[in-house]
Motif scaffolding. Structure first.
Motif, PDB file in Angstrom:
ATOM      1  N   VAL A 156      60.414  81.935  76.637  1.00  0.00           N
ATOM      2  CA  VAL A 156      59.758  81.288  77.790  1.00  0.00           C
ATOM      3  C   VAL A 156      58.527  82.092  78.218  1.00  0.00           C
ATOM      4  O   VAL A 156      57.435  81.531  78.404  1.00  0.00           O
ATOM      5  N   ILE A 157      58.688  83.396  78.363  1.00  0.00           N
ATOM      6  CA  ILE A 157      57.558  84.233  78.771  1.00  0.00           C
ATOM      7  C   ILE A 157      56.478  84.230  77.687  1.00  0.00           C
ATOM      8  O   ILE A 157      55.282  84.173  77.987  1.00  0.00           O
ATOM      9  N   GLY A 158      56.888  84.252  76.427  1.00  0.00           N
ATOM     10  CA  GLY A 158      55.934  84.197  75.330  1.00  0.00           C
ATOM     11  C   GLY A 158      55.134  82.901  75.323  1.00  0.00           C
ATOM     12  O   GLY A 158      53.919  82.908  75.096  1.00  0.00           O
ATOM     13  N   ALA A 159      55.802  81.779  75.585  1.00  0.00           N
ATOM     14  CA  ALA A 159      55.105  80.495  75.629  1.00  0.00           C
ATOM     15  C   ALA A 159      54.082  80.463  76.760  1.00  0.00           C
ATOM     16  O   ALA A 159      52.956  79.977  76.585  1.00  0.00           O
ATOM     17  N   ILE A 160      54.446  81.014  77.901  1.00  0.00           N
ATOM     18  CA  ILE A 160      53.512  81.087  79.029  1.00  0.00           C
ATOM     19  C   ILE A 160      52.321  81.980  78.658  1.00  0.00           C
ATOM     20  O   ILE A 160      51.166  81.640  78.918  1.00  0.00           O
ATOM     21  N   GLY A 161      52.609  83.122  78.037  1.00  0.00           N
ATOM     22  CA  GLY A 161      51.541  84.011  77.593  1.00  0.00           C
ATOM     23  C   GLY A 161      50.668  83.373  76.527  1.00  0.00           C
ATOM     24  O   GLY A 161      49.464  83.591  76.487  1.00  0.00           O
ATOM     25  N   GLY A 162      51.279  82.566  75.667  1.00  0.00           N
ATOM     26  CA  GLY A 162      50.524  81.856  74.649  1.00  0.00           C
ATOM     27  C   GLY A 162      49.541  80.870  75.254  1.00  0.00           C
ATOM     28  O   GLY A 162      48.392  80.765  74.813  1.00  0.00           O
ATOM     29  N   LEU A 163      49.992  80.154  76.269  1.00  0.00           N
ATOM     30  CA  LEU A 163      49.075  79.241  76.975  1.00  0.00           C
ATOM     31  C   LEU A 163      47.934  80.016  77.606  1.00  0.00           C
ATOM     32  O   LEU A 163      46.778  79.613  77.528  1.00  0.00           O
ATOM     33  N   GLY A 164      48.268  81.136  78.244  1.00  0.00           N
ATOM     34  CA  GLY A 164      47.233  81.961  78.878  1.00  0.00           C
ATOM     35  C   GLY A 164      46.252  82.511  77.864  1.00  0.00           C
ATOM     36  O   GLY A 164      45.041  82.502  78.088  1.00  0.00           O
ATOM     37  N   GLY A 165      46.750  82.975  76.735  1.00  0.00           N
ATOM     38  CA  GLY A 165      45.875  83.499  75.685  1.00  0.00           C
ATOM     39  C   GLY A 165      44.967  82.423  75.117  1.00  0.00           C
ATOM     40  O   GLY A 165      43.784  82.649  74.883  1.00  0.00           O
ATOM     41  N   GLY A 166      45.521  81.238  74.918  1.00  0.00           N
ATOM     42  CA  GLY A 166      44.723  80.125  74.415  1.00  0.00           C
ATOM     43  C   GLY A 166      43.637  79.704  75.393  1.00  0.00           C
ATOM     44  O   GLY A 166      42.496  79.439  75.008  1.00  0.00           O
ATOM     45  N   GLN A 167      43.985  79.674  76.680  1.00  0.00           N
ATOM     46  CA  GLN A 167      42.996  79.310  77.695  1.00  0.00           C
ATOM     47  C   GLN A 167      41.912  80.377  77.805  1.00  0.00           C
ATOM     48  O   GLN A 167      40.738  80.062  77.992  1.00  0.00           O
ATOM     49  N   LEU A 168      42.303  81.632  77.706  1.00  0.00           N
ATOM     50  CA  LEU A 168      41.340  82.722  77.773  1.00  0.00           C
ATOM     51  C   LEU A 168      40.333  82.637  76.630  1.00  0.00           C
ATOM     52  O   LEU A 168      39.132  82.818  76.836  1.00  0.00           O
ATOM     53  N   ILE A 169      40.813  82.337  75.441  1.00  0.00           N
ATOM     54  CA  ILE A 169      39.931  82.218  74.281  1.00  0.00           C
ATOM     55  C   ILE A 169      38.962  81.061  74.486  1.00  0.00           C
ATOM     56  O   ILE A 169      37.790  81.155  74.124  1.00  0.00           O
TER      57      ILE A 169
END
Length: 98
Positions: free
Chosen positions: A33-46
């Motif tokens: 769950v935390i990884g998926a949230i971080g993945g969304l954040g990383g994708g948005q940051l890029i």
């Protein structure tokens, strides 16, 4: 499509972080769950920094899909998931000491 790739890559990144740093792992479900949230954040940051094309380099269109952009999203999502999972594990560990 990019959001789904970021979610899946973040989920994988979170679990890789949990396996790599067992002392910071919070279990596979929470890591996911935390990884998926971080993945969304990383994708948005890029995307905010200029898109995945800027990270992945020159992209080729294959079947109507920009493979460079997809690989960039996957990389950013995986790293975002890994980092957020490890940070959450560090916070949890620090709070347990207090």
């Amino acid at each position: 499509m990019e959001m789904i790739i970021s979610l899946i890559a973040g989920l994988v990144g979170g679990n890789v972080g949990g396996v790599a740093a067992k002392n910071l792992s919070m279990g596979p479900i929470i890591n996911s769950v935390i990884g998926a949230i971080g993945g969304l954040g990383g994708g948005q940051l890029i995307e905010m920094l200029g898109g995945a094309d800027a990270v992945a380099g020159a992209a080729e269109a294959v079947g109507g899909m920009d493979m460079g952009a997809l690989l960039g999203q996957a990389g950013a999502g995986g790293v975002g998931g890994l980092v957020l999972t490890l940070l959450a594990g560090m916070v949890k560990k620090a709070m347990a000491k207090a």
